[in-house]
Design a protein around this motif. Structure first.
Motif, PDB file in Angstrom:
ATOM      1  N   ALA A  82       0.829  -1.209   0.000  1.00 21.45           N
ATOM      2  CA  ALA A  82       0.000   0.000   0.000  1.00 21.45           C
ATOM      3  C   ALA A  82       0.862   1.256   0.000  1.00 21.45           C
ATOM      4  O   ALA A  82       0.609   2.205  -0.754  1.00 21.45           O
ATOM      5  CB  ALA A  82      -0.941   0.001   1.202  1.00 21.45           C
ATOM      6  N   ARG A  83       1.892   1.256   0.832  1.00 19.82           N
ATOM      7  CA  ARG A  83       2.768   2.424   0.883  1.00 19.82           C
ATOM      8  C   ARG A  83       3.483   2.622  -0.459  1.00 19.82           C
ATOM      9  O   ARG A  83       3.564   3.735  -0.974  1.00 19.82           O
ATOM     10  CB  ARG A  83       3.787   2.275   2.012  1.00 19.82           C
ATOM     11  N   ARG A  84       3.979   1.532  -1.007  1.00 16.66           N
ATOM     12  CA  ARG A  84       4.701   1.634  -2.275  1.00 16.66           C
ATOM     13  C   ARG A  84       3.781   2.107  -3.396  1.00 16.66           C
ATOM     14  O   ARG A  84       4.171   2.905  -4.240  1.00 16.66           O
ATOM     15  CB  ARG A  84       5.315   0.273  -2.612  1.00 16.66           C
ATOM     16  N   HIS A  85       2.536   1.628  -3.389  1.00 18.79           N
ATOM     17  CA  HIS A  85       1.572   2.073  -4.387  1.00 18.79           C
ATOM     18  C   HIS A  85       1.287   3.567  -4.249  1.00 18.79           C
ATOM     19  O   HIS A  85       1.217   4.290  -5.253  1.00 18.79           O
ATOM     20  CB  HIS A  85       0.266   1.292  -4.249  1.00 18.79           C
ATOM     21  N   ALA A  86       1.122   4.035  -3.009  1.00 17.62           N
ATOM     22  CA  ALA A  86       0.845   5.462  -2.800  1.00 17.62           C
ATOM     23  C   ALA A  86       1.989   6.323  -3.321  1.00 17.62           C
ATOM     24  O   ALA A  86       1.767   7.365  -3.946  1.00 17.62           O
ATOM     25  CB  ALA A  86       0.603   5.729  -1.318  1.00 17.62           C
ATOM     26  N   ILE A  87       3.226   5.889  -3.072  1.00 19.02           N
ATOM     27  CA  ILE A  87       4.390   6.646  -3.549  1.00 19.02           C
ATOM     28  C   ILE A  87       4.453   6.618  -5.071  1.00 19.02           C
ATOM     29  O   ILE A  87       4.625   7.649  -5.725  1.00 19.02           O
ATOM     30  CB  ILE A  87       5.684   6.083  -2.930  1.00 19.02           C
ATOM     31  N   ALA A  88       4.313   5.424  -5.646  1.00 23.54           N
ATOM     32  CA  ALA A  88       4.417   5.303  -7.099  1.00 23.54           C
ATOM     33  C   ALA A  88       3.314   6.073  -7.810  1.00 23.54           C
ATOM     34  O   ALA A  88       3.561   6.748  -8.829  1.00 23.54           O
ATOM     35  CB  ALA A  88       4.382   3.829  -7.507  1.00 23.54           C
ATOM     36  N   GLN A  89       2.083   6.000  -7.292  1.00 22.28           N
ATOM     37  CA  GLN A  89       0.986   6.718  -7.931  1.00 22.28           C
ATOM     38  C   GLN A  89       1.190   8.231  -7.853  1.00 22.28           C
ATOM     39  O   GLN A  89       0.899   8.953  -8.810  1.00 22.28           O
ATOM     40  CB  GLN A  89      -0.345   6.326  -7.284  1.00 22.28           C
ATOM     41  N   SER A  90       1.734   8.692  -6.738  1.00 19.73           N
ATOM     42  CA  SER A  90       2.042  10.118  -6.615  1.00 19.73           C
ATOM     43  C   SER A  90       3.102  10.526  -7.623  1.00 19.73           C
ATOM     44  O   SER A  90       2.987  11.569  -8.285  1.00 19.73           O
ATOM     45  CB  SER A  90       2.529  10.422  -5.185  1.00 19.73           C
ATOM     46  N   CYS A  91       4.141   9.703  -7.770  1.00 18.97           N
ATOM     47  CA  CYS A  91       5.211  10.012  -8.724  1.00 18.97           C
ATOM     48  C   CYS A  91       4.699   9.984 -10.146  1.00 18.97           C
ATOM     49  O   CYS A  91       5.092  10.813 -10.987  1.00 18.97           O
ATOM     50  CB  CYS A  91       6.376   9.046  -8.547  1.00 18.97           C
ATOM     51  N   ARG A  92       3.812   9.015 -10.481  1.00 19.84           N
ATOM     52  CA  ARG A  92       3.242   8.971 -11.827  1.00 19.84           C
ATOM     53  C   ARG A  92       2.455  10.252 -12.126  1.00 19.84           C
ATOM     54  O   ARG A  92       2.532  10.806 -13.223  1.00 19.84           O
ATOM     55  CB  ARG A  92       2.329   7.758 -11.981  1.00 19.84           C
ATOM     56  N   ALA A  93       1.685  10.683 -11.136  1.00 22.54           N
ATOM     57  CA  ALA A  93       0.887  11.897 -11.332  1.00 22.54           C
ATOM     58  C   ALA A  93       1.781  13.096 -11.578  1.00 22.54           C
ATOM     59  O   ALA A  93       1.542  13.887 -12.504  1.00 22.54           O
ATOM     60  CB  ALA A  93      -0.005  12.129 -10.111  1.00 22.54           C
ATOM     61  N   LYS A  94       2.831  13.234 -10.771  1.00 24.34           N
ATOM     62  CA  LYS A  94       3.704  14.386 -10.955  1.00 24.34           C
ATOM     63  C   LYS A  94       4.486  14.280 -12.253  1.00 24.34           C
ATOM     64  O   LYS A  94       4.662  15.273 -12.966  1.00 24.34           O
ATOM     65  CB  LYS A  94       4.663  14.542  -9.773  1.00 24.34           C
ATOM     66  N   ALA A  95       4.984  13.074 -12.580  1.00 21.99           N
ATOM     67  CA  ALA A  95       5.753  12.896 -13.807  1.00 21.99           C
ATOM     68  C   ALA A  95       4.923  13.270 -15.027  1.00 21.99           C
ATOM     69  O   ALA A  95       5.433  13.887 -15.977  1.00 21.99           O
ATOM     70  CB  ALA A  95       6.234  11.455 -13.913  1.00 21.99           C
ATOM     71  N   ALA A  96       3.646  12.915 -15.027  1.00 23.00           N
ATOM     72  CA  ALA A  96       2.786  13.237 -16.164  1.00 23.00           C
ATOM     73  C   ALA A  96       2.619  14.743 -16.325  1.00 23.00           C
ATOM     74  O   ALA A  96       2.658  15.283 -17.442  1.00 23.00           O
ATOM     75  CB  ALA A  96       1.427  12.568 -15.986  1.00 23.00           C
ATOM     76  N   VAL A  97       2.449  15.436 -15.205  1.00 24.69           N
ATOM     77  CA  VAL A  97       2.292  16.889 -15.266  1.00 24.69           C
ATOM     78  C   VAL A  97       3.592  17.553 -15.720  1.00 24.69           C
ATOM     79  O   VAL A  97       3.587  18.462 -16.563  1.00 24.69           O
ATOM     80  CB  VAL A  97       1.848  17.442 -13.893  1.00 24.69           C
ATOM     81  N   VAL A  98       4.722  17.109 -15.179  1.00 28.01           N
ATOM     82  CA  VAL A  98       6.012  17.692 -15.544  1.00 28.01           C
ATOM     83  C   VAL A  98       6.298  17.484 -17.033  1.00 28.01           C
ATOM     84  O   VAL A  98       6.808  18.385 -17.711  1.00 28.01           O
ATOM     85  CB  VAL A  98       7.133  17.089 -14.674  1.00 28.01           C
ATOM     86  N   ALA A  99       5.965  16.301 -17.547  1.00 26.64           N
ATOM     87  CA  ALA A  99       6.195  16.037 -18.973  1.00 26.64           C
ATOM     88  C   ALA A  99       5.374  16.966 -19.856  1.00 26.64           C
ATOM     89  O   ALA A  99       5.816  17.365 -20.938  1.00 26.64           O
ATOM     90  CB  ALA A  99       5.871  14.579 -19.289  1.00 26.64           C
ATOM     91  N   ARG A 100       4.179  17.357 -19.392  1.00 27.20           N
ATOM     92  CA  ARG A 100       3.332  18.271 -20.169  1.00 27.20           C
ATOM     93  C   ARG A 100       3.751  19.721 -20.019  1.00 27.20           C
ATOM     94  O   ARG A 100       3.583  20.519 -20.944  1.00 27.20           O
ATOM     95  CB  ARG A 100       1.870  18.139 -19.717  1.00 27.20           C
ATOM     96  N   ASP A 101       4.271  20.084 -18.844  1.00 31.69           N
ATOM     97  CA  ASP A 101       4.467  21.506 -18.537  1.00 31.69           C
ATOM     98  C   ASP A 101       5.659  21.648 -17.605  1.00 31.69           C
ATOM     99  O   ASP A 101       5.512  21.946 -16.419  1.00 31.69           O
ATOM    100  CB  ASP A 101       3.188  22.061 -17.890  1.00 31.69           C
ATOM    101  N   GLU A 102       6.855  21.464 -18.138  1.00 33.59           N
ATOM    102  CA  GLU A 102       8.058  21.416 -17.312  1.00 33.59           C
ATOM    103  C   GLU A 102       8.282  22.697 -16.530  1.00 33.59           C
ATOM    104  O   GLU A 102       8.686  22.676 -15.372  1.00 33.59           O
ATOM    105  CB  GLU A 102       9.285  21.117 -18.185  1.00 33.59           C
ATOM    106  N   HIS A 103       8.048  23.843 -17.159  1.00 32.72           N
ATOM    107  CA  HIS A 103       8.421  25.119 -16.547  1.00 32.72           C
ATOM    108  C   HIS A 103       7.238  25.895 -15.974  1.00 32.72           C
ATOM    109  O   HIS A 103       7.325  27.103 -15.762  1.00 32.72           O
ATOM    110  CB  HIS A 103       9.176  25.981 -17.568  1.00 32.72           C
ATOM    111  N   GLU A 104       6.154  25.200 -15.718  1.00 33.99           N
ATOM    112  CA  GLU A 104       5.008  25.768 -15.013  1.00 33.99           C
ATOM    113  C   GLU A 104       4.394  26.963 -15.746  1.00 33.99           C
ATOM    114  O   GLU A 104       4.128  28.010 -15.156  1.00 33.99           O
ATOM    115  CB  GLU A 104       5.396  26.153 -13.573  1.00 33.99           C
TER     116      GLU A 104
END
Length: 383
Positions: free
Chosen positions: A228-250
């Protein structure tokens, strides 16, 4: 991916989350035992490179020997610079100290700055790497939950100024992120709770199903270092990685990752970054609760959603009101003034991340200061 699909044994391969940025793409690796593998993985990334490890005094005592042994085993020359723990090290003085130490170690442009620690160390070391020799490579080895799910990913680096938090910095992507979940076992309950605020944030931004999952599985996330902990971390990282890939410089929807942060940064500044009173994740938790209550007050989302968010955060032991900060004395005007010095203010206009409901956050430009002031006045008189 479901939590059952997140491998959890110490002998299993780490979960890999790619951050897609063309020729600057990199991997986030998540799992136990990665600290012991760091030397081999860094050597594969940059054969023959020397390393300068930046860490703080608390993390050095817990994890620097293991990292040093891993670098030694991989035949990598290395040095370390140890700063004081806490937000005070995101300063011009600490930045100068670390720059000097990296230069004294005779690090070359192709060598590696390794950030071993939480968000403060990652931001500081990353900014050193971004600016020394016009850009050195760096590797994030985050040891706190907050750093593993948020600050180590996406390339935001920087230090604080007297005028506010993170006002001096640069975008500089790491070459690799090694999130050893075993390091989380050394965190205090307060440190772990503070990091969880950023985990909850990802569900509240645009993934109501993830927030529902957290609602039902928070005890398991806070329990043993398992799926459960590992899933929470990985899902958070996936969410952030997807946003960063779309909009690196905010320039667009990456701003959504700041949910709760404009309120939270103001509270941190007014508490003078005193970690005995308020740490970053606690400030974010209060900020998220404020953002949802302000959204409800403006008729943007149901108050029942704001209440549910606050109840979830309180259930794991996080603060949700300004008065929860020990010794709080500042009024609405002081909070609003601190918010107006946030780096997300545009031409004097206050931009906030607000919500139409759980998982339905949006960028609200040009929020009226008077509405925020009145809302804060009301908040400060509530228990």
């Amino acid at each position: 991916m479901t939590p059952d699909a997140e491998a959890s044994g110490t002998g299993s391969a780490p979960t890999r989350v790619p951050v897609g940025l063309g020729d600057r793409s990199y991997d986030i690796l998540i799992g136990p035992g990665l600290l012991a593998q760091a030397g081999a993985r860094i050597a594969a990334l940059a054969p023959g490179a020397a390393c300068v490890v930046v860490t703080d005094r608390h993390v050095a005592a817990r994890h620097l020997p293991a990292l040093g042994a891993s670098l030694d085993a991989a035949g990598l020359r290395h040095a370390a610079v140890v700063v004081a723990p806490g937000e005070g090290s995101k300063s011009f003085d600490a930045y100068a100290e670390v720059c000097g130490a990296v230069l004294d170690a005779r690090a070359e442009r192709g060598d590696i700055v390794v950030a071993l620690g939480g968000g403060v160390v990652g931001d500081l070391a990353g900014f050193v790497a971004a600016t020394l020799k016009r850009g050195m490579r760096f590797v994030q080895v985050p040891t706190s939950l907050l750093a593993q799910v948020d600050s180590s990913v996406g390339g935001k680096t920087g230090i604080n100024a007297p005028q506010g938090k993170n006002l001096v910095g640069a975008f500089h992507q790491p070459s690799l992120v090694l999130a050893d979940t075993g390091c989380l076992d050394t965190l205090s309950p307060r440190e772990f709770r503070a990091g969880y605020a950023e985990v909850a944030k990802y569900g509240l931004i645009d993934d109501a199903a993830f927030f529902d999952w957290l609602d039902g599985n928070r005890a398991a996330v806070f329990g043993e270092n398992g799926p459960a902990r590992r899933h929470a971390i990985a899902q958070s990282c996936r969410a952030k990685a997807a946003v960063v890939a779309r909009d690196e410089h905010e320039h667009g929807d990456r701003a959504l990752l700041n949910l709760g942060h404009t309120f939270g940064h103001a509270l941190e500044r007014l508490s003078r970054y005193d970690g005995t009173r308020l740490v970053h994740g606690e400030a974010v938790a209060i900020g998220i609760a404020l953002a949802f209550r302000f959204s409800a007050a403006q008729g943007l989302c149901p108050m029942s959603d704001a209440d549910r968010v606050a109840a979830h955060l309180r259930a794991v032991g996080l603060p949700t009101r300004i008065r929860d900060v020990p010794g709080w004395t500042d009024g609405a005007e002081a909070i609003l003034d601190a918010m107006m010095q946030d780096k997300k203010v545009t031409r004097g206009r206050l931009n906030l991340i607000l919500a139409r409901g759980i998982g339905r956050s949006f960028v609200a430009p040009d929020v009226q200061a008077e509405a925020v002031r009145g809302f804060l006045d009301d908040e400060l008189v509530k228990d």
